[in-house]
Design a protein around this motif. Structure first.
Motif, PDB file in Angstrom:
ATOM      1  N   TRP A 101       2.922   8.923  -4.919  1.00  0.00           N
ATOM      2  CA  TRP A 101       3.033  10.162  -4.762  1.00  0.00           C
ATOM      3  C   TRP A 101       1.759  11.106  -4.405  1.00  0.00           C
ATOM      4  O   TRP A 101       0.689  10.698  -4.824  1.00  0.00           O
ATOM      5  CB  TRP A 101       3.143  11.103  -6.188  1.00  0.00           C
ATOM      6  N   ALA A 102       1.968  12.186  -3.626  1.00  0.00           N
ATOM      7  CA  ALA A 102       0.878  13.176  -3.313  1.00  0.00           C
ATOM      8  C   ALA A 102       0.361  14.013  -4.405  1.00  0.00           C
ATOM      9  O   ALA A 102       1.452  14.290  -5.180  1.00  0.00           O
ATOM     10  CB  ALA A 102       0.986  13.807  -2.044  1.00  0.00           C
ATOM     11  N   GLU A 103      -0.509  14.666  -4.567  1.00  0.00           N
ATOM     12  CA  GLU A 103      -1.151  15.555  -5.682  1.00  0.00           C
ATOM     13  C   GLU A 103      -0.129  16.724  -5.442  1.00  0.00           C
ATOM     14  O   GLU A 103       0.006  17.208  -4.093  1.00  0.00           O
ATOM     15  CB  GLU A 103      -2.384  15.972  -5.553  1.00  0.00           C
ATOM     16  N   GLY A 104       0.414  17.284  -6.394  1.00  0.00           N
ATOM     17  CA  GLY A 104       1.531  18.251  -6.499  1.00  0.00           C
ATOM     18  C   GLY A 104       2.932  17.812  -6.328  1.00  0.00           C
ATOM     19  O   GLY A 104       3.890  18.781  -6.679  1.00  0.00           O
ATOM     20  N   GLY A 105       3.411  16.708  -6.035  1.00  0.00           N
ATOM     21  CA  GLY A 105       4.456  16.246  -6.014  1.00  0.00           C
ATOM     22  C   GLY A 105       5.463  16.383  -4.981  1.00  0.00           C
ATOM     23  O   GLY A 105       6.570  16.664  -5.371  1.00  0.00           O
ATOM     24  N   ASN A 106       4.892  17.129  -3.819  1.00  0.00           N
ATOM     25  CA  ASN A 106       5.990  17.624  -2.945  1.00  0.00           C
ATOM     26  C   ASN A 106       6.308  16.806  -1.746  1.00  0.00           C
ATOM     27  O   ASN A 106       6.892  16.952  -0.838  1.00  0.00           O
ATOM     28  CB  ASN A 106       5.641  18.922  -2.315  1.00  0.00           C
ATOM     29  N   MET A 107       5.403  15.523  -1.658  1.00  0.00           N
ATOM     30  CA  MET A 107       5.399  14.452  -0.623  1.00  0.00           C
ATOM     31  C   MET A 107       5.013  13.326  -1.324  1.00  0.00           C
ATOM     32  O   MET A 107       4.214  13.310  -2.248  1.00  0.00           O
ATOM     33  CB  MET A 107       4.839  15.030   0.767  1.00  0.00           C
ATOM     34  N   PHE A 108       5.280  12.036  -0.465  1.00  0.00           N
ATOM     35  CA  PHE A 108       4.874  10.811  -0.789  1.00  0.00           C
ATOM     36  C   PHE A 108       4.639   9.975   0.508  1.00  0.00           C
ATOM     37  O   PHE A 108       5.040  10.526   1.344  1.00  0.00           O
ATOM     38  CB  PHE A 108       5.720  10.118  -1.683  1.00  0.00           C
ATOM     39  N   ILE A 122       2.634   3.279   8.166  1.00  0.00           N
ATOM     40  CA  ILE A 122       2.287   4.132   7.022  1.00  0.00           C
ATOM     41  C   ILE A 122       3.382   5.387   7.314  1.00  0.00           C
ATOM     42  O   ILE A 122       3.111   5.851   8.437  1.00  0.00           O
ATOM     43  CB  ILE A 122       0.930   4.477   7.016  1.00  0.00           C
ATOM     44  N   SER A 123       3.899   5.745   6.263  1.00  0.00           N
ATOM     45  CA  SER A 123       4.744   6.842   6.337  1.00  0.00           C
ATOM     46  C   SER A 123       4.605   7.884   5.255  1.00  0.00           C
ATOM     47  O   SER A 123       4.279   7.553   4.261  1.00  0.00           O
ATOM     48  CB  SER A 123       6.408   6.413   6.539  1.00  0.00           C
ATOM     49  N   VAL A 124       4.581   9.190   5.695  1.00  0.00           N
ATOM     50  CA  VAL A 124       4.529  10.317   5.043  1.00  0.00           C
ATOM     51  C   VAL A 124       6.174  11.175   4.799  1.00  0.00           C
ATOM     52  O   VAL A 124       6.530  11.614   5.919  1.00  0.00           O
ATOM     53  CB  VAL A 124       3.318  11.067   5.064  1.00  0.00           C
ATOM     54  N   TYR A 125       6.556  11.066   3.663  1.00  0.00           N
ATOM     55  CA  TYR A 125       7.866  12.022   3.322  1.00  0.00           C
ATOM     56  C   TYR A 125       7.646  13.007   2.723  1.00  0.00           C
ATOM     57  O   TYR A 125       7.101  13.158   1.556  1.00  0.00           O
ATOM     58  CB  TYR A 125       8.891  10.991   2.957  1.00  0.00           C
ATOM     59  N   ASP A 126       8.531  14.067   3.001  1.00  0.00           N
ATOM     60  CA  ASP A 126       8.658  15.129   2.196  1.00  0.00           C
ATOM     61  C   ASP A 126       9.572  15.153   0.874  1.00  0.00           C
ATOM     62  O   ASP A 126      10.838  14.559   1.330  1.00  0.00           O
ATOM     63  CB  ASP A 126       8.978  16.576   2.926  1.00  0.00           C
ATOM     64  N   ALA A 127       9.322  15.339  -0.219  1.00  0.00           N
ATOM     65  CA  ALA A 127      10.342  15.424  -1.411  1.00  0.00           C
ATOM     66  C   ALA A 127       9.677  16.449  -2.444  1.00  0.00           C
ATOM     67  O   ALA A 127       9.229  16.294  -3.450  1.00  0.00           O
ATOM     68  CB  ALA A 127       9.895  13.876  -1.980  1.00  0.00           C
ATOM     69  N   PRO A 128      10.171  17.693  -2.052  1.00  0.00           N
ATOM     70  CA  PRO A 128       9.788  18.912  -2.845  1.00  0.00           C
ATOM     71  C   PRO A 128      10.118  18.762  -4.507  1.00  0.00           C
ATOM     72  O   PRO A 128      11.128  18.100  -4.814  1.00  0.00           O
ATOM     73  CB  PRO A 128      10.433  20.227  -2.361  1.00  0.00           C
ATOM     74  N   ILE A 129       9.346  19.126  -5.315  1.00  0.00           N
ATOM     75  CA  ILE A 129       9.598  18.934  -6.471  1.00  0.00           C
ATOM     76  C   ILE A 129      10.652  19.942  -7.106  1.00  0.00           C
ATOM     77  O   ILE A 129      10.944  19.637  -8.144  1.00  0.00           O
ATOM     78  CB  ILE A 129       8.106  19.583  -7.338  1.00  0.00           C
ATOM     79  N   ASP A 130      10.907  20.927  -6.435  1.00  0.00           N
ATOM     80  CA  ASP A 130      12.203  21.839  -6.879  1.00  0.00           C
ATOM     81  C   ASP A 130      13.517  21.457  -6.079  1.00  0.00           C
ATOM     82  O   ASP A 130      14.152  22.416  -5.962  1.00  0.00           O
ATOM     83  CB  ASP A 130      11.714  23.163  -6.672  1.00  0.00           C
ATOM     84  N   TYR A 138      17.099  15.960   1.453  1.00  0.00           N
ATOM     85  CA  TYR A 138      16.056  14.967   1.887  1.00  0.00           C
ATOM     86  C   TYR A 138      16.270  14.563   3.184  1.00  0.00           C
ATOM     87  O   TYR A 138      17.512  14.368   3.827  1.00  0.00           O
ATOM     88  CB  TYR A 138      15.930  13.788   0.833  1.00  0.00           C
ATOM     89  N   SER A 139      15.222  14.406   4.099  1.00  0.00           N
ATOM     90  CA  SER A 139      15.252  14.050   5.592  1.00  0.00           C
ATOM     91  C   SER A 139      15.045  12.536   5.547  1.00  0.00           C
ATOM     92  O   SER A 139      14.069  12.122   4.786  1.00  0.00           O
ATOM     93  CB  SER A 139      14.721  14.688   6.226  1.00  0.00           C
ATOM     94  N   ASP A 140      15.755  11.556   5.892  1.00  0.00           N
ATOM     95  CA  ASP A 140      15.187  10.262   6.409  1.00  0.00           C
ATOM     96  C   ASP A 140      14.225  10.103   7.531  1.00  0.00           C
ATOM     97  O   ASP A 140      13.538   8.935   7.504  1.00  0.00           O
ATOM     98  CB  ASP A 140      16.509   9.347   6.989  1.00  0.00           C
ATOM     99  N   LEU A 141      13.832  11.008   8.163  1.00  0.00           N
ATOM    100  CA  LEU A 141      12.593  11.183   8.901  1.00  0.00           C
ATOM    101  C   LEU A 141      11.379  11.478   8.187  1.00  0.00           C
ATOM    102  O   LEU A 141      11.301  12.431   7.692  1.00  0.00           O
ATOM    103  CB  LEU A 141      12.906  12.195  10.302  1.00  0.00           C
ATOM    104  N   PRO A 142      10.254  10.775   8.670  1.00  0.00           N
ATOM    105  CA  PRO A 142       8.973  11.131   7.886  1.00  0.00           C
ATOM    106  C   PRO A 142       8.544  12.087   8.769  1.00  0.00           C
ATOM    107  O   PRO A 142       8.628  12.351   9.872  1.00  0.00           O
ATOM    108  CB  PRO A 142       8.164   9.943   7.868  1.00  0.00           C
TER     109      PRO A 142
END
Length: 369
Positions: A101-108, A122-130, A138-142
């Motif tokens: 998890w990234a700090e803030g919990g909005n992406m990983f 290496i992939s970075v995905y969006d995963a908003p905390i709210d 959620y998007s399957d594309l990083p």
């Protein structure tokens, strides 16, 4: 030391991890089913069913609401910790080795092995905390993909661990050739590369403030570094591969776990295989204690943020939850070959009583001349 044996997995343990508050323990193994336990008594709260391959890594967010699991079935699952349901499955091109998890919990971020025509990535995905409140899809594309091609000599280098540095300033990635690289999480550019080990880096652990990190390697050493400038501070040497190492939050101690190769375990006893957790002093690099119990190499270690207990998971499929004795918690680390304040004062008093002074010697030499 009072241990509790957690019998919840059918195959060898791959990762154990406490949540931020230290009241929950998450474990995973090669049996495809991660588990969640109460850290105070070892009671299993529940399991997360849905993967079809070995779970190589997991990470829980700051508020213990969502869990990420990285699996050999080429996917990362996002779970609701309270209900155990899958919120989303992020597909990858190969077996996923790490997730963070990234700090803030909005992406990983995640790392996966090369597979067929696909390089390691290496992939970075969006995963908003709210996301559950706002109905986010959620998007399957990083949002970012960093390709890790073969080296110039044709050798494939695989990533082994991934983490975010403070304020999400960089992605921290370790590799099986002993390298550590920093990547820009926005552009994907490589920022820095060092080679602290000669062989594979099995695991990396940070302290709570992410000012220090320790690497565990198959070259029989664990090394402590400063996060800011990647400066090498200490080396802890052993006589076996180190699979994991953690930094105590309340004492200047390092815990190391490892053992001989898993393929040789059945031919040796637990004593010969050296499957104990080893305690080192962080500053002096000296080993001062061991804790035995496992019948296979220790693959994973985690120490509770409150410093009162630690967990170890091994090739034997068991997780042992150890609670420190009062004697350990009250123990003060000695300062080797250094005079305490009281001893220094005593020496000064003795010199005054004897009337001896270096200046007296000098005056005597002058008189003789």
């Amino acid at each position: 030391m009072r241990p509790i044996l957690l019998k919840g997995h059918e195959r060898s343990i791959t990762v154990v991890k406490y949540n931020y508050d230290g009241d929950l323990l998450f474990t995973a193994s090669k049996d495809h089913v991660p588990s969640m336990w109460r850290a105070e008594n070892g009671e299993r709260i529940g399991t997360f069913n849905g993967h079809k391959g070995t779970i190589w890594d997991l990470d829980v967010d700051r508020f213990s609401a969502r869990l990420l699991t990285a699996s050999a079935d080429a996917s990362v699952n996002l779970w609701n910790c309270e209900t155990g349901e899958i919120l989303h499955t992020f597909k990858h091109h190969g077996p996923v080795r790490g997730v963070a998890w990234a700090e803030g919990g909005n992406m990983f971020a995640s790392i996966n092995d090369p597979f067929v025509d696909h390089n390691a990535q290496i992939s970075v995905y969006d995963a908003p905390i709210d996301a559950t409140v706002t109905g986010y899809s959620y998007s399957d594309l990083p949002r970012l993909e960093i390709d890790l091609p073969k080296q110039s000599d044709g050798r494939v280098v695989k990533p082994t661990n991934i983490a975010w540095l403070n304020l999400n300033e960089a992605l921290f990635v370790t590799f099986d050739n002993g390298a550590i690289r920093l990547y820009d999480p926005v552009t994907g550019e490589e920022m820095e590369e060092i080679f602290p080990h000669e062989k594979k880096i099995n695991r990396v652990s940070f302290n709570r403030d992410k000012t220090l990190f320790i690497t565990s390697s198959a070259d029989f050493t664990a090394k402590l570094f400063d996060v800011v400038d990647l400066y090498h501070l200490k080396t802890y040497k052993t006589d076996r591969p180190v699979n994991d190492a953690v930094i105590s939050e309340t004492k200047d101690h390092i815990l190391l776990g490892g053992g001989q190769e898993a393929m040789s375990v059945t031919t040796t006893s637990g004593k010969v295989g050296k499957f104990e957790t080893r305690f080192f002093h962080l500053v002096y690099e000296e080993e001062f204690g061991t804790v035995k119990g496992h019948f296979g190499p220790i693959n994973a270690l985690a120490i509770n943020p409150n410093g009162l207990s630690y967990a170890s998971g091994a090739e034997d499929g068991y997780v042992r939850l150890h609670f420190f004795d009062k004697s350990y918690l009250d123990m003060k680390d000695p300062v080797p070959e250094a005079l305490q304040e009281g001893e220094e004062e005593e020496e000064e008093e003795e010199e005054e009583k004897s009337g001896y002074d270096d200046d007296d010697d000098d005056m005597e030499e002058v008189r003789k001349q």
